[in-house]
Design a protein around this motif. Structure first.
Motif: not given
Length: 258
Positions: A82-86, A116-119, A121-126, A154-167
């Motif tokens: 799925p992440l590769n699809d994104y 939302g999980h895939l989104a 993941a896109a925001a944190t590890m793509a 999981s994705t919450w623990d992949k958040v870093d300073k390069n993660t985009c702004p989120c709503f």
């Protein structure tokens, strides 16, 4: 409006639907548009029609170019498919930015539930991260995602300073994706110093989509503020990307003043 469907992976039935609007001519005050990539939910077993093109029209009406990704599901959803699809979808969108009159640095991703999980993941590890992310009742924790896809992280623990702004939007009483998924992600964003806005509504079911009567069953009960997430997300994106300035460009974003 021009509608096209691109086959990204024939074997896994992965497609990207583009809904693009013209610029100039009758839209003489617009030379380029921001874009949104919508990733519907469905527990990695399907891609919900209630969270697909019908959601795209909410953003088309305010000037966005819109795209819907139907990603790998069921047996084909083995991570990282799925992440590769994104990644493939985002590469295509950015590669055609000139043709589709898109600002390459104003592309947001909107995902619901498993989407939302895939989104997230896109925001944190793509490799090709979006410029903003809208996360609707999104799965972000390992225990929740493993209920629908054991191979997904999981994705919450992949958040870093390069993660985009989120709503982030969800309801406290969601009995499918516990609110902990949103709370952990928000806490991680806060600790990383990433701009975000959250709307955790008092009550409502999982999968409320836009809450319009055409997409939500009449017997569903949710607080009357839940439908506000659509317009609130649009106004938030103006803070992040700016707004059409009437002279062919866009106003300065307010993000840096957060």
């Amino acid at each position: 409006m021009n509608v096209e469907v691109f086959v990204l992976n024939k074997e896994r039935n992965v497609t990207l639907t583009s809904l693009t609007q013209p610029v100039e001519g009758e839209f003489s005050f617009i030379k380029k548009r921001p874009a949104i990539l919508i990733i519907p939910g469905g527990g990695y077993q399907m891609c919900s029609e209630r969270e697909s093109e019908i959601i795209a029209f909410e953003y088309l009406r305010v000037g966005y170019q819109a795209f819907v990704l139907r990603y790998s599901v069921k047996k084909d959803a083995l991570w990282p498919n799925p992440l590769n699809d994104y990644e493939q979808a985002m590469r295509l969108i950015r590669s055609k930015a000139d043709e589709w009159n898109i600002y390459e640095d104003k592309i947001t991703v909107l995902g619901f539930s498993a989407g939302g999980h895939l989104a997230s993941a896109a925001a944190t590890m793509a490799k090709n991260r979006p410029n903003a992310a809208l996360l609707g009742y999104a799965i972000t924790t390992e225990d929740t995602v493993h209920e629908c896809l054991l191979s997904a992280p999981s994705t919450w623990d992949k958040v870093d300073k390069n993660t985009c702004p989120c709503f982030i939007f969800a309801t406290r009483t969601d009995d499918i994706v516990p609110i902990t998924n949103s709370l952990k992600f928000m806490d991680a964003l806060d600790k990383a110093g990433v701009a975000f806005e959250s709307h955790i509504y008092g009550y409502g079911p999982h999968g409320f989509s836009s809450c319009k009567s055409a997409v939500t069953a009449p017997n569903i009960s949710f607080c009357n503020r839940v439908p506000n997430w659509v317009d609130d997300s649009i106004e938030w994106l103006k803070d992040i990307f700016g707004d059409f300035d009437g002279e062919g460009g866009m106003t300065n974003p307010k993000y840096f003043s957060y």
